[in-house]
Scaffold this motif. Structure first.
Motif, PDB file in Angstrom:
ATOM      1  N   ASP A 264      23.279  14.927 -16.673  1.00  0.00           N
ATOM      2  CA  ASP A 264      23.916  13.796 -15.988  1.00  0.00           C
ATOM      3  C   ASP A 264      22.958  12.618 -15.832  1.00  0.00           C
ATOM      4  N   THR A 265      21.841  12.637 -16.584  1.00  0.00           N
ATOM      5  CA  THR A 265      20.850  11.561 -16.409  1.00  0.00           C
ATOM      6  C   THR A 265      21.297  10.325 -17.182  1.00  0.00           C
ATOM      7  N   LYS A 266      20.754   9.180 -16.783  1.00  0.00           N
ATOM      8  CA  LYS A 266      21.068   7.927 -17.486  1.00  0.00           C
ATOM      9  C   LYS A 266      19.756   7.291 -17.926  1.00  0.00           C
ATOM     10  N   GLY A 267      19.614   7.075 -19.228  1.00  0.00           N
ATOM     11  CA  GLY A 267      18.519   6.290 -19.801  1.00  0.00           C
ATOM     12  C   GLY A 267      17.131   6.589 -19.280  1.00  0.00           C
ATOM     13  N   ILE A 268      16.707   7.838 -19.337  1.00  0.00           N
ATOM     14  CA  ILE A 268      15.346   8.158 -18.879  1.00  0.00           C
ATOM     15  C   ILE A 268      14.417   8.201 -20.079  1.00  0.00           C
ATOM     16  N   GLN A 269      13.311   7.483 -19.970  1.00  0.00           N
ATOM     17  CA  GLN A 269      12.363   7.448 -21.090  1.00  0.00           C
ATOM     18  C   GLN A 269      11.761   8.822 -21.349  1.00  0.00           C
ATOM     19  N   HIS A 270      11.494   9.121 -22.606  1.00  0.00           N
ATOM     20  CA  HIS A 270      10.821  10.361 -23.041  1.00  0.00           C
ATOM     21  C   HIS A 270      11.632  11.640 -22.778  1.00  0.00           C
ATOM     22  N   LEU A 271      12.855  11.510 -22.208  1.00  0.00           N
ATOM     23  CA  LEU A 271      13.574  12.757 -21.888  1.00  0.00           C
ATOM     24  C   LEU A 271      13.976  13.486 -23.175  1.00  0.00           C
TER      25      LEU A 271
END
Length: 716
Positions: free
Chosen positions: A534-541
């Motif tokens: 459910d994350t939005k636009g997280i770097q390196h994920l």
């Protein structure tokens, strides 16, 4: 073998002791493959010693025979399957190789729980059923029934079986014709496998026999004349030749059910047309050992022609395997052929060393067949140790072989403790496996007491929990909630998995009740647990996701209560804070952080221990009814129903698997040996509250874990 329209691939399936193997012996005698002894009790298909001793079929056995019907010779490839619930895996695998299933039902006992299971297994694989009602002689000689009573009873059995078929085919959109069985159409046969006579409506019309004639001959014990006037093998084999589909008719219908590849491709076309000159496609449904030839893979050739010397791919493995020999089974004997085995046949192949039961074997890389879904999962575990250390390497090799031959067995080899655990479907399943290790491999082993396999499952929704990595630079925010039984079942049946196209998976999950947004964000499915991103636009994920999944799997395989597997949990990853530098967000940081977050969210979702339970059915004379129902209630079980059937009382209920260990000797002594019973695995249920702590401590102690639970588990 070269004329697919003349081939019939069939399995014989039934409840335990309803007479499948005796019936198969009859068919072999009728086809001229074994001497026609006075009574067909040779159990030719039970080739292993322990099968002969126990009088039950343990391994599915293959045989090919010919039968002349309407002046044409037919090749019938038959698989005799086990009826005992512990060996249900063999039935599921056999159904993949055949197009028709002859369901055998005992006229006196009628349709039983395992009958329902085998019919369901057949229909799920797209296999057409027909019915043979066995032991009709008992209605005449033991129950002294007249023609009318007898026909009423037989109608009732047919009605029960049709109700099962109707209930299951309603959900199947691709079955156009009516698959229910009927006497008028000739898809029902009656008879006695023991006394080798049988009838069906077409055969009665042909021979002029009536029910009254049969009763008269049976009552006068003129069974030989009955056998000569209407031999069982002719009636059954005629029914097989006329009513079961040949591969040309069956494959276009079955292939889309069991294969998810591109239906426009050449491979799809050659499987649909059973093309012997097309690409080779072979599905291994059974792996056996031959002391001289090594491993033998038995299965169905869907396309092409299998020949010795071919180099073939085995799905899921690297490189190619070389076919050493091809052949067919004649009962316990394997006949090697100098020529190839063309599409539409059941073949026995050596040289496929990488194949396991369920592998797809082909000459070009292709989408493998759907994995074979086994309905029940292992619920009982035993530890196995070699008595002498010198036998250890041999034991490890044998256990790996066992796991390869029977996918319903799980083998865990713990190098640290030297303990090897095998998990199976029941006490008998494990007893047979350990006996075979000792006998066939000559390894003296010691087995521990049976241990029951538990599960852990959250009961409510958790708050958002933070997991922090050891270097404090990475954080993960996770919640957990329980999933509905419908979704769990959809995943268990393989109708929603990560191997399928995203759209199909999404539709299957939504059909089972998952909301649209959730189903679009499924990141991973592990066992019956689902991870939602459910994350939005997280770097390196993206590049860290593999490690997140690894941490998640570790946490779910060993739940927080007693390191038992977690099931039915829906986990959501809401947010993550990651260090910019790859070095600071490696496996040593991410995995412990995720593992910690998952365990803490499960505890917050009030995770509980689940125990495996079994459906129990006991048939007993009414004077012993009280004692028999007492046996269930005394084992933390409950009795759901009691009713009369004929002169017996039937008791139905459920009880925990753990309490059922040793049940057989207790029920015998409680009812003076007059009860017959069977059990069937019925999944898991939450263990009652007052036993939770005690059971958790017992398991932790056995596994050598710390005995104090984390403080946050204060609800148990």
């Amino acid at each position: 073998m070269d004329q697919p329209e003349q081939i019939r691939n069939i399995a014989i399936a039934a409840h335990v002791d309803h007479g499948k193997t005796t019936l198969t012996d009859n068919l072999l005698a009728g086809a001229g493959m074994i001497a026609d002894a006075d009574e067909a009790t040779q159990l030719v298909m039970d080739t292993e010693e322990d099968e002969q001793e126990r009088g039950i079929t343990i391994d599915a056995a293959n045989v090919s025979m010919t039968h002349e019907y309407e002046e044409e010779n037919h090749l019938i490839n038959l698989i005799d399957t086990p009826g005992h619930v512990d060996f249900g895996g063999d039935v599921t695998r056999a159904m993949r190789a055949v197009d028709g299933a002859l369901v055998v039902v005992d006229a006196v006992e009628g349709a039983m729980p395992q009958t329902e299971t085998v019919v369901r297994q057949a229909l799920r694989e797209g296999v057409k059923p027909a019915l043979f009602i066995n032991k009709v002689d008992r209605l005449i000689s033991e129950l002294q029934e007249g023609p009318e009573e007898m026909q009423e009873r037989l109608q009732a059995v047919i009605g029960d079986v049709n109700e099962l078929i109707r209930g299951m085919t309603e959900e199947m959109d691709d079955i156009e014709e009516d698959w229910t069985v009927s006497v008028e159409e000739g898809t029902v046969g009656f008879g006695s496998a023991l006394y080798k006579w049988g009838v069906s409506l077409p055969s009665m019309q042909r021979t002029g026999m009536s029910f009254a004639d049969i009763i008269e001959l049976e009552q006068n014990h003129e069974r030989q004349e009955l056998h000569e006037r209407t031999p069982l093998s002719d009636v059954v084999l005629d029914m097989v030749a006329e009513h079961f589909p040949n591969p040309l008719k069956a494959q276009p219908f079955r292939v889309p059910r069991i294969w998810r590849g591109d239906d426009e491709s050449d491979v799809a076309e050659s499987m649909r047309t059973v093309d012997r000159d097309g690409d080779i496609v072979f599905m291994a449904t059974d792996i056996g050992m031959d002391p001289h030839a090594g491993e033998i893979a038995t299965g169905r050739v869907f396309s092409g022609t299998l020949e010795k010397g071919q180099e073939l791919y085995v799905s899921g493995t690297v490189g190619k395997n070389r076919v050493q020999s091809v052949g067919i089974y004649m009962g316990g004997e394997r006949e090697e052929l100098d020529r190839g085995v063309p599409a539409g046949n059941v073949a026995a192949v050596t040289g496929l060393k990488d194949a396991i039961a369920g592998s797809t074997v082909s000459d070009k890389e292709m989408t493998p067949f759907e994995s074979i879904e086994h309905i029940s999962e292992p619920v009982i575990t035993k530890s196995v140790e070699a008595k002498s250390m010198d036998d250890l390497p041999k034991l490890i090799k044998t256990l790996q072989q066992v796991a390869k031959e029977d996918p319903t067995i799980r083998v865990e080899i713990n190098e640290d403790t030297g303990e090897h655990l095998i998990s199976g479907q029941g006490e008998l399943h494990l007893e047979v496996i350990t006996q075979r290790i000792q006998k066939n491999q000559g390894i003296p082993v010691q087995t521990g007491e049976p241990i029951v396999v538990y599960r852990e499952q959250p009961q409510g929704s958790s708050r958002e929990v933070e997991g922090v990595s050891p270097n404090r630079h990475n954080k993960f925010y996770i919640t957990v909630e329980p999933m509905s039984d419908d979704i769990v079942e959809t995943i268990q049946r393989g109708e929603a998995s990560m191997d399928m196209p995203e759209l199909e998976r999404r539709e299957a999950l939504q059909e089972a009740g998952m909301d649209k947004d959730t189903s679009q964000n499924v990141e991973h499915i592990h066992g019956t647990n689902v991870l939602i991103d459910d994350t939005k636009g997280i770097q390196h994920l993206n590049e860290t996701m593999e490690l997140v999944i690894e941490g998640l799997e570790e946490a779910l395989d060993d739940g927080p209560l007693a390191a038992e597997p977690v099931q039915g949990a829906l986990l959501r990853l809401h947010d993550a804070r990651l260090h910019e530098d790859t070095i600071h967000r490696g496996p040593a940081q991410v995995i412990p952080a995720v593992r910690d977050a998952v365990h803490r969210s499960l505890i917050d979702g009030e995770i509980r221990l689940l125990e495996p339970i079994q459906d129990v059915r006991i048939d007993v004379p009414s004077e012993h009814m009280g004692n028999a129902s007492g046996e269930i209630q005394g084992r933390r079980g409950r009795v759901d129903d009691m009713y009369q059937e004929g002169d017996l009382m039937v008791i139905e209920g459920i009880a925990p698997v753990e309490e059922m260990i040793g049940f057989s000797s207790d029920i015998r002594s409680a009812t003076e040996g007059r009860a017959s019973w069977n059990t069937e695995n019925a999944g898991f249920r939450v263990l009652v509250d007052n036993l939770q702590r005690e059971k958790i401590m017992e398991i932790r102690e056995r596994k050598g874990m710390k005995l104090e639970l984390p403080q946050s588990i204060d609800y148990i």
